[in-house]
Design a protein around this motif. Structure first.
Motif, PDB file in Angstrom:
ATOM      1  N   UNK A 120     -90.511   7.480  45.595  1.00  0.00           N
ATOM      2  CA  UNK A 120     -90.107   8.989  45.121  1.00  0.00           C
ATOM      3  C   UNK A 120     -90.846   9.308  43.815  1.00  0.00           C
ATOM      4  N   UNK A 121     -91.454   8.382  43.087  1.00  0.00           N
ATOM      5  CA  UNK A 121     -92.600   8.839  42.109  1.00  0.00           C
ATOM      6  C   UNK A 121     -93.500   9.660  42.376  1.00  0.00           C
ATOM      7  N   UNK A 122     -94.233   9.254  43.485  1.00  0.00           N
ATOM      8  CA  UNK A 122     -95.659   9.630  43.938  1.00  0.00           C
ATOM      9  C   UNK A 122     -95.154  11.146  44.676  1.00  0.00           C
ATOM     10  N   UNK A 123     -94.198  11.334  45.417  1.00  0.00           N
ATOM     11  CA  UNK A 123     -93.574  12.461  46.046  1.00  0.00           C
ATOM     12  C   UNK A 123     -93.021  13.383  45.099  1.00  0.00           C
ATOM     13  N   UNK A 124     -92.628  12.970  43.957  1.00  0.00           N
ATOM     14  CA  UNK A 124     -92.135  14.102  42.991  1.00  0.00           C
ATOM     15  C   UNK A 124     -93.369  14.656  42.152  1.00  0.00           C
ATOM     16  N   UNK A 125     -94.348  13.557  41.969  1.00  0.00           N
ATOM     17  CA  UNK A 125     -95.522  13.974  41.324  1.00  0.00           C
ATOM     18  C   UNK A 125     -96.230  14.901  42.252  1.00  0.00           C
ATOM     19  N   UNK A 126     -96.390  14.921  43.310  1.00  0.00           N
ATOM     20  CA  UNK A 126     -96.993  15.759  44.255  1.00  0.00           C
ATOM     21  C   UNK A 126     -96.462  17.083  44.163  1.00  0.00           C
ATOM     22  N   UNK A 127     -94.991  17.137  44.423  1.00  0.00           N
ATOM     23  CA  UNK A 127     -94.208  18.267  44.603  1.00  0.00           C
ATOM     24  C   UNK A 127     -94.371  19.064  43.322  1.00  0.00           C
ATOM     25  N   UNK A 128     -94.152  18.296  42.210  1.00  0.00           N
ATOM     26  CA  UNK A 128     -94.610  18.922  40.643  1.00  0.00           C
ATOM     27  C   UNK A 128     -95.595  19.607  40.861  1.00  0.00           C
ATOM     28  N   UNK A 129     -96.822  18.886  41.191  1.00  0.00           N
ATOM     29  CA  UNK A 129     -98.179  19.374  41.016  1.00  0.00           C
ATOM     30  C   UNK A 129     -98.258  20.821  41.807  1.00  0.00           C
ATOM     31  N   UNK A 130     -97.761  20.984  43.034  1.00  0.00           N
ATOM     32  CA  UNK A 130     -97.943  22.301  43.516  1.00  0.00           C
ATOM     33  C   UNK A 130     -96.934  23.357  42.827  1.00  0.00           C
ATOM     34  N   UNK A 131     -95.513  22.974  42.400  1.00  0.00           N
ATOM     35  CA  UNK A 131     -94.912  23.927  41.718  1.00  0.00           C
ATOM     36  C   UNK A 131     -95.666  24.613  40.226  1.00  0.00           C
TER      37      UNK A 131
END
Length: 510
Positions: free
Chosen positions: A376-387
């Motif tokens: 979850x951490x890595x996916x959230x980090x990538x989604x946040x990066x795009x946002x």
């Protein structure tokens, strides 16, 4: 947990992309780069023009279509002189249907609507293999929101619509195997054709799945016999699109085929297959890499070893094949950083569906969630990066739009095409053209004649676009333009900074 409760949770999740789209749109719309072209296609089609034609409001002032401020990879001139936009018109046509019952201001929310439909379709597909409500709920949420698929809900593009037809094809095929109903056969044929017209690479993943499911299935001859009428329908529909594409674009694959031919004729873009393969899967200086950005996909590579004889094997192996082979099959390397993963979404659906169903079968719900927790951490980090990048881009975009609104020009002139990615909503409000030399500028003065017009001349000093994505000849002819403006019948009233662009406001000499 029953489907109605799961549906309620899916609806609540929708407020996340809705919030960001509302925030980025502000009081107009946030469309830059690829999305702006798709937006223009809808606007002109709703207003009665053809979706495939280049939108060029400046023609009303007497300017020739050759001065349209867009070019490769968005606009192409055919041999008959027509200018056409790149993107699939099915996306435009379907949006037009929705707009007819709502309004234009909701256009950029339509991808989110199909993102919701995809929640429902994916839930239905997974429920063919899994009956426990909580496992279904968490599997669907993780696949939709903690993989690259979530980013397509935030973008204004045809991706969620492509995924809609992709998932519809898979669901209808699985349902048809169980119940030989006419509606499933029709849905399968139409979904395959529409999916191909939207994004051909997605159909590669679909073909992998259908072929493998058929191969590992039983009663092959009976399946072929039952599917024959719908195979014929699918081929007939596709043939009709081939004819339409050839008549409109001069190539039976439409703009996708024409784009590839243009690359080949212009010398193309240099391919480095091994480096591209590594970059797409694990990243480089310009891309994050799909496995590095979303390590949760590695689960699919792990579980395939113990699912070699199960009904989940076609899902897993078709997803793996697609993800690993696509960097070599696809001729395009568009998209930098985290935004270069749009091509993989079909394979991600297959791979993750197999992985989550496998883990759900072999573990209890607490263990299932415990295994997924670190990812979850890595996916959230990538989604946040795009946002964060989208939020920053939206801020820059509205800054440019407001500066243009403050100047209120009657015409905007671009020096070359390097500024075209940030034209956005201003193109709907102000006629715009592109020039590549002072001779072209003289033509602007000639067309305007004695009309008292305020002209905003825009240029980008330094031009920091990533030119690796452009054929060299096109880059030099259309983008790497650095002449100094020398007006004859106009005078420069003022100079302005519009983000990283430089602008000159001109007016005719008295």
């Amino acid at each position: 947990m029953g489907f109605p409760k799961r549906l309620g949770i899916y609806i609540l999740i929708l407020f996340i992309p809705i919030f960001y789209r509302w925030k980025w749109n502000e009081h107009t719309v946030f469309v830059s780069s690829d999305p702006e072209i798709k937006y223009y296609q809808v606007i002109q089609n709703v207003d009665g023009s053809k979706a495939e034609e280049c939108y060029f409001p400046a023609k009303e002032m007497g300017f020739d279509i050759s001065m349209v401020p867009f070019g490769y990879p968005w606009a192409f001139f055919l041999k008959n002189g027509n200018c056409v936009f790149q993107y699939p018109v099915i996306f435009t046509w379907i949006q037009k249907i929705f707009i007819s019952i709502s309004s234009k201001k909701w256009i950029t929310y339509i991808p989110i609507l199909f993102f919701f439909f995809n929640f429902c379709l994916l839930d239905r597909i997974l429920s063919r293999f899994e009956k426990r409500g909580f496992v279904l709920l968490f599997s669907v949420i993780f696949i939709q929101c903690l993989t690259p698929i979530f980013l397509s809900s935030l973008d204004y593009s045809e991706l969620t619509l492509t995924n809609f037809f992709f998932l519809s094809a898979i669901l209808s095929f699985l349902e048809f195997q169980r119940e030989k109903q006419f509606r499933y056969g029709i849905l399968l044929a139409v979904s395959i054709v529409f999916n191909f017209q939207l994004r051909p690479e997605s159909t590669i993943a679909l073909i992998f799945f259908l072929v493998l499911t058929f191969t590992f299935g039983k009663e092959h001859w009976k399946q072929i016999k039952n599917l024959t009428p719908y195979i014929i329908l699918c081929l007939a529909l596709q043939f009709a699109f081939f004819i339409w594409n050839h008549n409109v674009y001069g190539h039976f694959l439409g703009m996708r085929g024409l784009n590839t031919v243009t690359d080949m004729e212009s010398g193309g873009i240099q391919r480095h297959l091994i480096q591209e393969w590594v970059a797409d899967l694990w990243g480089n200086d310009f891309k994050i890499g799909i496995f590095k950005g979303y390590p949760i996909l590695i689960l699919g590579l792990i579980v395939v070893w113990w699912e070699r004889r199960s009904e989940l094997f076609p899902l897993l192996i078709s997803g793996i094949l697609f993800v690993l082979i696509l960097p070599i099959l696809s001729p395009y390397r568009a998209g930098v950083d985290i935004f270069g993963m749009r091509y993989y979404e079909s394979g991600v659906y297959l791979l993750m569906a197999g992985a989550f169903l496998s883990l759900g079968r072999k573990t209890s719900l607490p263990t299932f969630l415990l295994i997924l927790l670190p990812f979850i951490y890595f996916s959230y980090k990538s989604d946040s990066r795009a946002i964060k990048q989208w939020t920053s881009s939206a801020k820059l975009y509205h800054q440019v739009m407001k500066e243009i609104d403050n100047l209120q020009p009657d015409l905007i002139v671009h020096r070359g095409l390097s500024l075209s990615y940030l034209v956005g909503y201003s193109y709907i409000q102000y006629p715009q053209v592109a020039v590549y030399s002072n001779e072209d500028w003289m033509n602007v003065e000639k067309v305007l004649g004695d009309q008292k017009k305020r002209v905003l001349f825009l240029q980008w000093e330094g031009n920091k676009l990533v030119n690796e994505e452009f054929p060299e000849s096109i880059w030099k002819q259309k983008f790497d333009i650095n002449f100094t403006l020398e007006p004859r019948n106009f005078k420069i009233l003022s100079e302005h900074s519009l983000a990283h662009f430089k602008g000159f406001l001109l007016e005719q000499k008295r």
